[in-house]
Scaffold this motif. Structure first.
Motif, PDB file in Angstrom:
ATOM      1  N   PHE A  91      -6.614   8.883   0.220  1.00 42.56           N
ATOM      2  CA  PHE A  91      -5.399   8.080   0.081  1.00 42.56           C
ATOM      3  C   PHE A  91      -4.385   8.794  -0.796  1.00 42.56           C
ATOM      4  O   PHE A  91      -3.197   8.904  -0.451  1.00 42.56           O
ATOM      5  CB  PHE A  91      -5.764   6.713  -0.506  1.00 42.56           C
ATOM      6  CG  PHE A  91      -4.595   5.796  -0.706  1.00 42.56           C
ATOM      7  CD1 PHE A  91      -3.559   5.738   0.209  1.00 42.56           C
ATOM      8  CD2 PHE A  91      -4.533   4.978  -1.822  1.00 42.56           C
ATOM      9  CE1 PHE A  91      -2.472   4.882   0.015  1.00 42.56           C
ATOM     10  CE2 PHE A  91      -3.462   4.129  -2.026  1.00 42.56           C
ATOM     11  CZ  PHE A  91      -2.432   4.077  -1.113  1.00 42.56           C
ATOM     12  N   GLY A  95      -0.959  10.517   0.822  1.00 40.74           N
ATOM     13  CA  GLY A  95       0.282   9.905   0.348  1.00 40.74           C
ATOM     14  C   GLY A  95       1.154  10.869  -0.426  1.00 40.74           C
ATOM     15  O   GLY A  95       2.370  10.955  -0.207  1.00 40.74           O
ATOM     16  N   LEU A 125       3.951   6.857   2.098  1.00 43.29           N
ATOM     17  CA  LEU A 125       2.868   6.204   1.377  1.00 43.29           C
ATOM     18  C   LEU A 125       2.297   5.053   2.188  1.00 43.29           C
ATOM     19  O   LEU A 125       1.083   4.822   2.207  1.00 43.29           O
ATOM     20  CB  LEU A 125       3.382   5.702   0.022  1.00 43.29           C
ATOM     21  CG  LEU A 125       2.351   5.027  -0.879  1.00 43.29           C
ATOM     22  CD1 LEU A 125       1.236   5.992  -1.249  1.00 43.29           C
ATOM     23  CD2 LEU A 125       3.010   4.462  -2.134  1.00 43.29           C
ATOM     24  N   TRP A 126       3.174   4.319   2.880  1.00 39.24           N
ATOM     25  CA  TRP A 126       2.730   3.212   3.722  1.00 39.24           C
ATOM     26  C   TRP A 126       1.836   3.729   4.853  1.00 39.24           C
ATOM     27  O   TRP A 126       0.802   3.140   5.162  1.00 39.24           O
ATOM     28  CB  TRP A 126       3.937   2.473   4.288  1.00 39.24           C
ATOM     29  CG  TRP A 126       3.644   1.162   4.939  1.00 39.24           C
ATOM     30  CD1 TRP A 126       2.465   0.760   5.493  1.00 39.24           C
ATOM     31  CD2 TRP A 126       4.538   0.063   5.094  1.00 39.24           C
ATOM     32  NE1 TRP A 126       2.570  -0.501   6.003  1.00 39.24           N
ATOM     33  CE2 TRP A 126       3.834  -0.962   5.770  1.00 39.24           C
ATOM     34  CE3 TRP A 126       5.869  -0.143   4.755  1.00 39.24           C
ATOM     35  CZ2 TRP A 126       4.425  -2.178   6.104  1.00 39.24           C
ATOM     36  CZ3 TRP A 126       6.460  -1.363   5.097  1.00 39.24           C
ATOM     37  CH2 TRP A 126       5.746  -2.368   5.748  1.00 39.24           C
ATOM     38  N   SER A 128      -0.009   6.394   4.800  1.00 39.97           N
ATOM     39  CA  SER A 128      -1.306   6.753   4.224  1.00 39.97           C
ATOM     40  C   SER A 128      -2.140   5.505   3.942  1.00 39.97           C
ATOM     41  O   SER A 128      -3.384   5.551   4.056  1.00 39.97           O
ATOM     42  CB  SER A 128      -1.111   7.562   2.937  1.00 39.97           C
ATOM     43  OG  SER A 128      -0.535   6.784   1.908  1.00 39.97           O
ATOM     44  N   ALA A 129      -1.490   4.392   3.603  1.00 39.95           N
ATOM     45  CA  ALA A 129      -2.229   3.140   3.409  1.00 39.95           C
ATOM     46  C   ALA A 129      -2.786   2.627   4.731  1.00 39.95           C
ATOM     47  O   ALA A 129      -3.885   2.056   4.770  1.00 39.95           O
ATOM     48  CB  ALA A 129      -1.318   2.092   2.773  1.00 39.95           C
ATOM     49  N   PHE A 132      -5.764   4.528   5.214  1.00 45.35           N
ATOM     50  CA  PHE A 132      -6.767   4.152   4.222  1.00 45.35           C
ATOM     51  C   PHE A 132      -7.581   2.953   4.687  1.00 45.35           C
ATOM     52  O   PHE A 132      -8.791   2.883   4.424  1.00 45.35           O
ATOM     53  CB  PHE A 132      -6.053   3.844   2.895  1.00 45.35           C
ATOM     54  CG  PHE A 132      -6.898   3.123   1.888  1.00 45.35           C
ATOM     55  CD1 PHE A 132      -7.750   3.823   1.045  1.00 45.35           C
ATOM     56  CD2 PHE A 132      -6.835   1.743   1.758  1.00 45.35           C
ATOM     57  CE1 PHE A 132      -8.521   3.161   0.101  1.00 45.35           C
ATOM     58  CE2 PHE A 132      -7.603   1.069   0.834  1.00 45.35           C
ATOM     59  CZ  PHE A 132      -8.453   1.780  -0.005  1.00 45.35           C
ATOM     60  N   PHE A 133      -6.953   2.026   5.395  1.00 45.18           N
ATOM     61  CA  PHE A 133      -7.607   0.761   5.724  1.00 45.18           C
ATOM     62  C   PHE A 133      -8.865   0.940   6.568  1.00 45.18           C
ATOM     63  O   PHE A 133      -9.903   0.341   6.254  1.00 45.18           O
ATOM     64  CB  PHE A 133      -6.615  -0.169   6.421  1.00 45.18           C
ATOM     65  CG  PHE A 133      -7.157  -1.549   6.678  1.00 45.18           C
ATOM     66  CD1 PHE A 133      -7.399  -2.417   5.626  1.00 45.18           C
ATOM     67  CD2 PHE A 133      -7.435  -1.967   7.970  1.00 45.18           C
ATOM     68  CE1 PHE A 133      -7.916  -3.689   5.858  1.00 45.18           C
ATOM     69  CE2 PHE A 133      -7.940  -3.226   8.207  1.00 45.18           C
ATOM     70  CZ  PHE A 133      -8.186  -4.095   7.146  1.00 45.18           C
ATOM     71  N   PHE A 162      -6.688   0.833  -6.528  1.00 46.01           N
ATOM     72  CA  PHE A 162      -5.753   1.059  -5.426  1.00 46.01           C
ATOM     73  C   PHE A 162      -4.317   1.125  -5.936  1.00 46.01           C
ATOM     74  O   PHE A 162      -3.540   1.993  -5.526  1.00 46.01           O
ATOM     75  CB  PHE A 162      -5.891  -0.055  -4.388  1.00 46.01           C
ATOM     76  CG  PHE A 162      -4.959   0.071  -3.228  1.00 46.01           C
ATOM     77  CD1 PHE A 162      -5.297   0.848  -2.129  1.00 46.01           C
ATOM     78  CD2 PHE A 162      -3.727  -0.571  -3.218  1.00 46.01           C
ATOM     79  CE1 PHE A 162      -4.433   0.981  -1.051  1.00 46.01           C
ATOM     80  CE2 PHE A 162      -2.858  -0.453  -2.153  1.00 46.01           C
ATOM     81  CZ  PHE A 162      -3.213   0.332  -1.063  1.00 46.01           C
ATOM     82  N   ALA A 166      -1.755   4.296  -5.621  1.00 48.63           N
ATOM     83  CA  ALA A 166      -0.500   4.119  -4.894  1.00 48.63           C
ATOM     84  C   ALA A 166       0.699   4.483  -5.768  1.00 48.63           C
ATOM     85  O   ALA A 166       1.614   5.199  -5.330  1.00 48.63           O
ATOM     86  CB  ALA A 166      -0.373   2.676  -4.402  1.00 48.63           C
ATOM     87  N   SER A 169       0.728   8.326  -6.406  1.00 46.56           N
ATOM     88  CA  SER A 169       1.188   9.052  -5.222  1.00 46.56           C
ATOM     89  C   SER A 169       2.691   8.898  -5.038  1.00 46.56           C
ATOM     90  O   SER A 169       3.385   9.875  -4.703  1.00 46.56           O
ATOM     91  CB  SER A 169       0.451   8.545  -3.977  1.00 46.56           C
ATOM     92  OG  SER A 169      -0.939   8.686  -4.097  1.00 46.56           O
TER      93      SER A 169
END
Length: 293
Positions: A91, A95, A125-126, A128-129, A132-133, A162, A166, A169
């Protein structure tokens, strides 16, 4: 005097930074969708790559560290321990690296119209999230199979980890993303940072090895790394409960480092400070993005 002529004059191209991103959430979603479509255009596996890459990473690291280096003998449920750290580092790495590249990747759009430039690092970054999920779901399944029954404080530790990653990053992505427009070497430097970060945090090994083999001052530097705290928070959230929460591991050492919550608070403060610094540098340099691109 007309109502328009009575409005105060404002400098063109100047906004409120990250606050403008909140006002343009719909535009942010469009950029995220665009990045995801471009990322997997012509790909056979598509989003399945979010499972393939971590699986290969896990297999290589587990064989090298768990089997050859025998870490699974001293760390119970080493597979969950290892994968919870890999999830955090993936993550952060994706990111940070994509946020650094985001301004260059969107140069045609930046040169045509004005919009808050912070949208692009935040969108990266979004994305990469989003990646990540699926990895997080695999981690949850593995922890549950291993007997994980979380407490509220352990879940809070995972959420805090987390948030730290976040913010870290985003802050570093804003900083290096702006610098990368002027000095393209920044992107190569970021790749080195991401590579070193995996070994500079207790992802592949237990923290006690660092504690036993480093001078105290270097140990303090090691623990001041926000990623070290974030990885430990994920270990506490998803690995510790699956081991039966022992006071000591098979090697006779405690499973979590001393003052874990204190280091987590420091990591949160450092990450927040980096967001502020990254935003200030970004706003300072963004005025010439279009000319440099």
């Amino acid at each position: 005097m007309s109502p328009i002529s009575s409005l105060p004059l404002t400098r063109p191209g100047q906004g409120r930074g990250l606050l403008d991103v909140l006002d343009r959430r719909f535009l942010l979603k469009l950029i995220v969708r665009k990045e995801l479509r471009v990322r997997y255009r012509g790909s056979v596996l598509g989003m399945a790559w979010t499972y393939v890459k971590p699986a290969v990473q896990f297999a290589v690291y587990f064989f090298a560290m768990g089997v050859i280096m025998a870490q699974r003998e001293s760390v119970p449920n080493f597979a969950v321990y290892l994968f919870s750290g890999i999830v955090v580092m993936n993550f952060f790495g994706e990111g940070f690296l994509n946020a650094t590249r985001s301004i260059l990747w969107n140069a045609p759009l930046i040169n045509k119209i004005y919009l808050p430039r912070e949208l692009f690092p935040v969108a990266s970054l979004w994305v990469s999230a989003v990646h990540f999920f699926p990895q997080f779901l695999v981690l949850l399944a593995a922890a549950l199979v291993s007997g994980w029954r979380p407490t509220l404080i352990e879940l809070a530790a995972g959420a805090l980890g987390f948030v730290i990653v976040a913010m870290l990053s985003l802050g570093l992505g804003l900083l290096f993303g702006a610098v990368n427009v002027y000095f393209r070497d920044a992107e190569n430097l970021v790749e080195l940072i991401v590579m070193v970060a995996t070994w500079a945090s207790p992802v592949l090994y237990p923290w006690i090895l660092v504690y036993d083999n480093l001078p105290r001052w270097l140990w303090l530097v090691y623990m001041s790394n926000p990623l070290t705290a974030a990885v430990q928070l994920f270990h506490y959230a998803f690995w510790f409960g699956s081991t039966g929460r022992p006071e000591l591991l098979p090697n006779g050492r405690p499973p979590m480092s001393p003052d874990m919550w204190g280091w987590a608070g420091l990591a949160l403060a450092v990450s927040l400070a980096l967001v502020v610094v990254g935003q200030l540098v970004f706003r300072r340099l963004e005025g010439r993005f279009a000319q440099e691109l």
